[in-house]
Design a protein around this motif. Structure first.
Motif, PDB file in Angstrom:
ATOM      1  N   LEU A 226      -8.751 -27.441  -2.092  1.00 29.41           N
ATOM      2  CA  LEU A 226      -9.053 -28.873  -2.067  1.00 29.41           C
ATOM      3  C   LEU A 226      -8.880 -29.487  -3.451  1.00 29.41           C
ATOM      4  O   LEU A 226      -8.374 -30.609  -3.586  1.00 29.41           O
ATOM      5  CB  LEU A 226     -10.488 -29.093  -1.566  1.00 29.41           C
ATOM      6  CG  LEU A 226     -10.950 -30.530  -1.410  1.00 29.41           C
ATOM      7  CD1 LEU A 226     -10.132 -31.228  -0.332  1.00 29.41           C
ATOM      8  CD2 LEU A 226     -12.418 -30.566  -1.059  1.00 29.41           C
ATOM      9  N   CYS A 227      -9.244 -28.760  -4.487  1.00 27.62           N
ATOM     10  CA  CYS A 227      -9.069 -29.226  -5.864  1.00 27.62           C
ATOM     11  C   CYS A 227      -7.589 -29.419  -6.190  1.00 27.62           C
ATOM     12  O   CYS A 227      -7.206 -30.423  -6.789  1.00 27.62           O
ATOM     13  CB  CYS A 227      -9.707 -28.228  -6.814  1.00 27.62           C
ATOM     14  SG  CYS A 227      -9.569 -28.671  -8.545  1.00 27.62           S
ATOM     15  N   ILE A 228      -6.758 -28.470  -5.769  1.00 32.66           N
ATOM     16  CA  ILE A 228      -5.314 -28.585  -5.992  1.00 32.66           C
ATOM     17  C   ILE A 228      -4.764 -29.786  -5.229  1.00 32.66           C
ATOM     18  O   ILE A 228      -3.976 -30.567  -5.772  1.00 32.66           O
ATOM     19  CB  ILE A 228      -4.604 -27.285  -5.573  1.00 32.66           C
ATOM     20  CG1 ILE A 228      -5.007 -26.141  -6.489  1.00 32.66           C
ATOM     21  CG2 ILE A 228      -3.089 -27.459  -5.572  1.00 32.66           C
ATOM     22  CD1 ILE A 228      -4.573 -24.775  -6.002  1.00 32.66           C
ATOM     23  N   LEU A 229      -5.185 -29.952  -3.985  1.00 28.00           N
ATOM     24  CA  LEU A 229      -4.735 -31.078  -3.170  1.00 28.00           C
ATOM     25  C   LEU A 229      -5.095 -32.413  -3.803  1.00 28.00           C
ATOM     26  O   LEU A 229      -4.257 -33.312  -3.908  1.00 28.00           O
ATOM     27  CB  LEU A 229      -5.346 -30.990  -1.771  1.00 28.00           C
ATOM     28  CG  LEU A 229      -5.088 -32.185  -0.872  1.00 28.00           C
ATOM     29  CD1 LEU A 229      -3.676 -32.125  -0.320  1.00 28.00           C
ATOM     30  CD2 LEU A 229      -6.102 -32.241   0.230  1.00 28.00           C
ATOM     31  N   LEU A 230      -6.328 -32.560  -4.254  1.00 26.91           N
ATOM     32  CA  LEU A 230      -6.762 -33.813  -4.852  1.00 26.91           C
ATOM     33  C   LEU A 230      -6.055 -34.097  -6.177  1.00 26.91           C
ATOM     34  O   LEU A 230      -5.748 -35.251  -6.484  1.00 26.91           O
ATOM     35  CB  LEU A 230      -8.281 -33.800  -5.057  1.00 26.91           C
ATOM     36  CG  LEU A 230      -9.106 -33.841  -3.774  1.00 26.91           C
ATOM     37  CD1 LEU A 230     -10.589 -33.723  -4.097  1.00 26.91           C
ATOM     38  CD2 LEU A 230      -8.822 -35.100  -2.983  1.00 26.91           C
ATOM     39  N   THR A 231      -5.771 -33.060  -6.946  1.00 27.48           N
ATOM     40  CA  THR A 231      -5.053 -33.236  -8.204  1.00 27.48           C
ATOM     41  C   THR A 231      -3.633 -33.726  -7.963  1.00 27.48           C
ATOM     42  O   THR A 231      -3.178 -34.688  -8.599  1.00 27.48           O
ATOM     43  CB  THR A 231      -5.023 -31.914  -9.000  1.00 27.48           C
ATOM     44  OG1 THR A 231      -6.366 -31.489  -9.234  1.00 27.48           O
ATOM     45  CG2 THR A 231      -4.295 -32.077 -10.309  1.00 27.48           C
ATOM     46  N   VAL A 232      -2.927 -33.087  -7.036  1.00 31.97           N
ATOM     47  CA  VAL A 232      -1.555 -33.490  -6.726  1.00 31.97           C
ATOM     48  C   VAL A 232      -1.527 -34.893  -6.130  1.00 31.97           C
ATOM     49  O   VAL A 232      -0.677 -35.718  -6.482  1.00 31.97           O
ATOM     50  CB  VAL A 232      -0.899 -32.465  -5.773  1.00 31.97           C
ATOM     51  CG1 VAL A 232       0.425 -32.964  -5.238  1.00 31.97           C
ATOM     52  CG2 VAL A 232      -0.717 -31.142  -6.481  1.00 31.97           C
ATOM     53  N   LEU A 233      -2.467 -35.196  -5.256  1.00 36.35           N
ATOM     54  CA  LEU A 233      -2.536 -36.523  -4.649  1.00 36.35           C
ATOM     55  C   LEU A 233      -2.810 -37.600  -5.689  1.00 36.35           C
ATOM     56  O   LEU A 233      -2.201 -38.678  -5.657  1.00 36.35           O
ATOM     57  CB  LEU A 233      -3.614 -36.546  -3.571  1.00 36.35           C
ATOM     58  CG  LEU A 233      -3.747 -37.819  -2.752  1.00 36.35           C
ATOM     59  CD1 LEU A 233      -2.469 -38.070  -1.949  1.00 36.35           C
ATOM     60  CD2 LEU A 233      -4.940 -37.723  -1.830  1.00 36.35           C
ATOM     61  N   SER A 234      -3.689 -37.316  -6.650  1.00 31.10           N
ATOM     62  CA  SER A 234      -3.999 -38.319  -7.667  1.00 31.10           C
ATOM     63  C   SER A 234      -2.803 -38.568  -8.580  1.00 31.10           C
ATOM     64  O   SER A 234      -2.545 -39.705  -8.974  1.00 31.10           O
ATOM     65  CB  SER A 234      -5.221 -37.914  -8.483  1.00 31.10           C
ATOM     66  OG  SER A 234      -4.954 -36.743  -9.207  1.00 31.10           O
ATOM     67  N   PHE A 235      -2.044 -37.506  -8.930  1.00 31.90           N
ATOM     68  CA  PHE A 235      -0.837 -37.699  -9.720  1.00 31.90           C
ATOM     69  C   PHE A 235       0.201 -38.512  -8.944  1.00 31.90           C
ATOM     70  O   PHE A 235       0.901 -39.348  -9.524  1.00 31.90           O
ATOM     71  CB  PHE A 235      -0.231 -36.365 -10.152  1.00 31.90           C
ATOM     72  CG  PHE A 235      -0.852 -35.797 -11.394  1.00 31.90           C
ATOM     73  CD1 PHE A 235      -0.714 -36.442 -12.606  1.00 31.90           C
ATOM     74  CD2 PHE A 235      -1.569 -34.613 -11.342  1.00 31.90           C
ATOM     75  CE1 PHE A 235      -1.269 -35.933 -13.764  1.00 31.90           C
ATOM     76  CE2 PHE A 235      -2.134 -34.081 -12.480  1.00 31.90           C
ATOM     77  CZ  PHE A 235      -1.987 -34.738 -13.696  1.00 31.90           C
ATOM     78  N   ASN A 236       0.301 -38.278  -7.652  1.00 35.07           N
ATOM     79  CA  ASN A 236       1.246 -39.013  -6.826  1.00 35.07           C
ATOM     80  C   ASN A 236       0.884 -40.499  -6.762  1.00 35.07           C
ATOM     81  O   ASN A 236       1.741 -41.374  -6.931  1.00 35.07           O
ATOM     82  CB  ASN A 236       1.270 -38.411  -5.419  1.00 35.07           C
ATOM     83  CG  ASN A 236       2.398 -38.938  -4.586  1.00 35.07           C
ATOM     84  OD1 ASN A 236       3.259 -39.674  -5.066  1.00 35.07           O
ATOM     85  ND2 ASN A 236       2.413 -38.566  -3.332  1.00 35.07           N
ATOM     86  N   ILE A 237      -0.375 -40.800  -6.559  1.00 33.58           N
ATOM     87  CA  ILE A 237      -0.827 -42.195  -6.498  1.00 33.58           C
ATOM     88  C   ILE A 237      -0.663 -42.865  -7.859  1.00 33.58           C
ATOM     89  O   ILE A 237      -0.224 -44.013  -7.954  1.00 33.58           O
ATOM     90  CB  ILE A 237      -2.288 -42.255  -6.006  1.00 33.58           C
ATOM     91  CG1 ILE A 237      -2.340 -41.846  -4.540  1.00 33.58           C
ATOM     92  CG2 ILE A 237      -2.870 -43.650  -6.190  1.00 33.58           C
ATOM     93  CD1 ILE A 237      -3.739 -41.690  -3.989  1.00 33.58           C
TER      94      ILE A 237
END
Length: 50
Positions: free
Chosen positions: A25-36
Motif C-alpha cells: 500500500l505504501c508503494i501504491l500511494l507513493t507511485v500514485l502521488s508522483f503521478n498526480i
C-alpha cells in the motif's frame, strides 16, 4: 525500504497477510502521488490550448 520489507514478508504471506499489505500500500500511494504531482505540474507548465 518498502520493497525490502515486501520481499522479506513473502515467507509469511499465508500466515499474516498484513505484512505484505501495508508495504504494498505504501508503494501504491507513493507511485500514485508522483503521478498526480506530475499531472498537476504538466498542467501548470503547458500553455492552455484553445
Amino acid at each position: 525500504m518498502a520493497l525490502d520489507m515486501l520481499s522479506s514478508s513473502q515467507r509469511y504471506i499465508e500466515e499474516a497477510t498484513y505484512l505484505s499489505f501495508f508495504p504494498g500500500l505504501c508503494i501504491l500511494l507513493t507511485v500514485l502521488s508522483f503521478n498526480i504531482f506530475g499531472d498537476i505540474l504538466r498542467q501548470t507548465i503547458e500553455p492552455k490550448e484553445k
